[in-house]
Design a protein around this motif. Structure first.
Motif, short mmCIF file in Angstrom:
data_model
loop_
_atom_site.label_atom_id
_atom_site.label_comp_id
_atom_site.label_asym_id
_atom_site.label_seq_id
_atom_site.Cartn_x
_atom_site.Cartn_y
_atom_site.Cartn_z
N THR A 3 22.45 -25.67 27.37
CA THR A 3 21.94 -25.32 26.03
C THR A 3 20.42 -25.21 26.09
O THR A 3 19.78 -25.67 27.04
N ASP A 7 17.51 -27.15 21.17
CA ASP A 7 18.62 -27.05 20.23
C ASP A 7 18.80 -28.31 19.39
O ASP A 7 19.31 -28.25 18.27
N TRP A 8 18.38 -29.44 19.92
CA TRP A 8 18.54 -30.69 19.18
C TRP A 8 17.76 -30.69 17.85
O TRP A 8 18.10 -31.39 16.91
N ALA A 11 19.90 -29.78 14.80
CA ALA A 11 20.72 -30.87 14.27
C ALA A 11 19.88 -31.82 13.41
O ALA A 11 20.32 -32.28 12.35
N VAL A 12 18.67 -32.09 13.87
CA VAL A 12 17.77 -32.95 13.08
C VAL A 12 17.44 -32.30 11.75
O VAL A 12 17.43 -32.96 10.70
#
Length: 396
Positions: A3, A7-8, A11-12
């Motif tokens: 990924t 990309d994280w 989500a945050v």
């Protein structure tokens, strides 16, 4: 499956959105369509013609920037004049100007709390003080807000020879005042230095706006160090550390935000100096801001403030945002504070009073607050003269 490395963040962002904590930048225009009760321009000096003219003159004289760090080319005669004026006004031996109040707080805490020292920090301290404690090499102990017994216990039980107590004179969120006189007694008894952030006290409280330390009779004490901002009551930009001459000398030689940061822009220094002169000439400005804050607090149904800050607890972050938006629809800009700026469950509106609010503007602000907060009592402002505000009940 590979990924993208960022990309994280998506989500945050989704988590923030779901919790009602998403933040966006909202540019304001220069024309001020809304009545402003959100800024920190407590004395209305940011647009005062005397302050603006001084900033323009400094810009023409010295140029757009300081051109270097304070130790290289970033100290002009104007900076020195501002530092002397600040020290004289606050009753301290010396002063040192920084590019921001944040930088000033980082400087004093990190420089005075090397390894082998203790920092005792109030739990409600501003993020700049929290970050300063994190960067300091000394051990940090956080104590409950304004808990004098906890401060004394932390100092009495320490194993370190040196200790520094760090607090705000006026809390930036709740607007309440620190018990400075008693806290200083504890520091004296335990051999500790008291560092007080006067960001929200300077220019507002104390004799002639000289701050809460002056109000407590502690101005110029040789074991007290003050930090101030130039961006609140003085309506400009920057910060300063005020205190004993040997402390300022130590900061010049060791504080990283002093040594490695470009000096304060001359225009900001000139504007701040002019604002300070206005405050000297008009010492009642701070009291006027507190009177306006009292009127706003009564209209909102909250306790009378110690300062120009009026917190209105809402609780839920979504409801706080909705209340702020409703105020804007009715022509009033207010601050809206949500976690992590405040603890969970304490989202709020934060109203900041201005000394130069007109009678009609204050009437309008109080009416908007009454409507948005669902107040059924018809509070209004009655002014027998322009220097004396009080709340009365409006007759139908």
């Amino acid at each position: 499956m590979v990924t993208h490395a960022l990309d994280w963040l998506d989500a945050v962002a989704q988590e923030r959105e779901a919790a009602g904590l998403r933040r966006v930048l909202t540019p304001r225009s220069a024309h001020g369509e809304l009545l402003d009760l959100a800024s920190n321009d407590y004395l209305g000096l940011a647009t005062d013609p005397r302050v603006v003219s001084a900033g323009v003159e400094a810009l023409r004289t010295w140029g757009a920037g300081a051109t270097g760090s304070r130790l290289v080319t970033g100290t002009t005669e104007l900076h020195a004049e501002l530092e002397a004026a600040l020290a004289s006004f606050a009753g301290t031996e010396s002063a040192l100007v920084f590019s921001s109040g944040y930088a000033a707080n980082l400087a004093v805490v990190t420089a005075l709390c090397p390894a082998g020292s203790l920092v005792v920090s109030d739990s409600a301290n501003h993020a700049s003080l929290i970050d300063a404690c994190r960067l300091a090499r000394g051990r940090v102990q956080v104590v409950p807000h304004n808990d004098l017994a906890a401060f004394e216990t932390a100092l009495a039980q320490r194993t370190e020879r040196r200790a520094v107590v760090v607090t705000e004179s006026v809390d930036s969120i709740d607007g309440d005042g620190a018990p400075l006189a008693r806290l200083h007694e504890i520091c004296r008894r335990q051999g500790a230095v008291l560092v007080v952030d006067e960001a929200h006290g300077f220019g507002i409280v104390g004799p002639g706006g000289r701050g809460a330390l002056a109000e407590a009779g502690l101005a110029g004490q040789d074991d007290v160090i003050v930090t101030v901002t130039l961006s609140k009551a003085l309506g400009s930009q920057g910060g300063a550390v005020l205190g004993p001459r040997r402390v300022i000398g130590h900061l010049i030689g060791s504080a990283r935000t002093m040594i490695f940061d470009t000096g304060l822009a001359p225009a900001a220094a000139g504007a701040a100096l002019a604002a300070l002169r206005v405050l000297e000439q008009e010492p009642a400005l701070g009291r006027a801001a507190i009177r306006v804050a009292g009127a706003l607090a009564a209209a909102a149904g909250v306790r009378a403030p110690h300062s120009a800050i009026v917190p209105v607890l809402i609780g839920d972050p979504g409801e706080a945002v909705a209340a702020a938006r409703r105020c804007a629809v009715l022509g009033l800009r207010v601050g809206c504070f949500r976690p992590p700026s405040v603890p969970e469950g304490t989202s709020r509106l934060r109203l900041t009073a201005r000394a130069n609010l007109s009678r009609n503007h204050l009437l309008h602000a109080c009416d908007v607050l009454r409507v948005v907060l669902g107040r059924t009592d018809n509070h209004a402002i009655d002014s027998r003269d322009e220097d004396s505000w009080r709340l009365s009940v409006r007759t139908p």
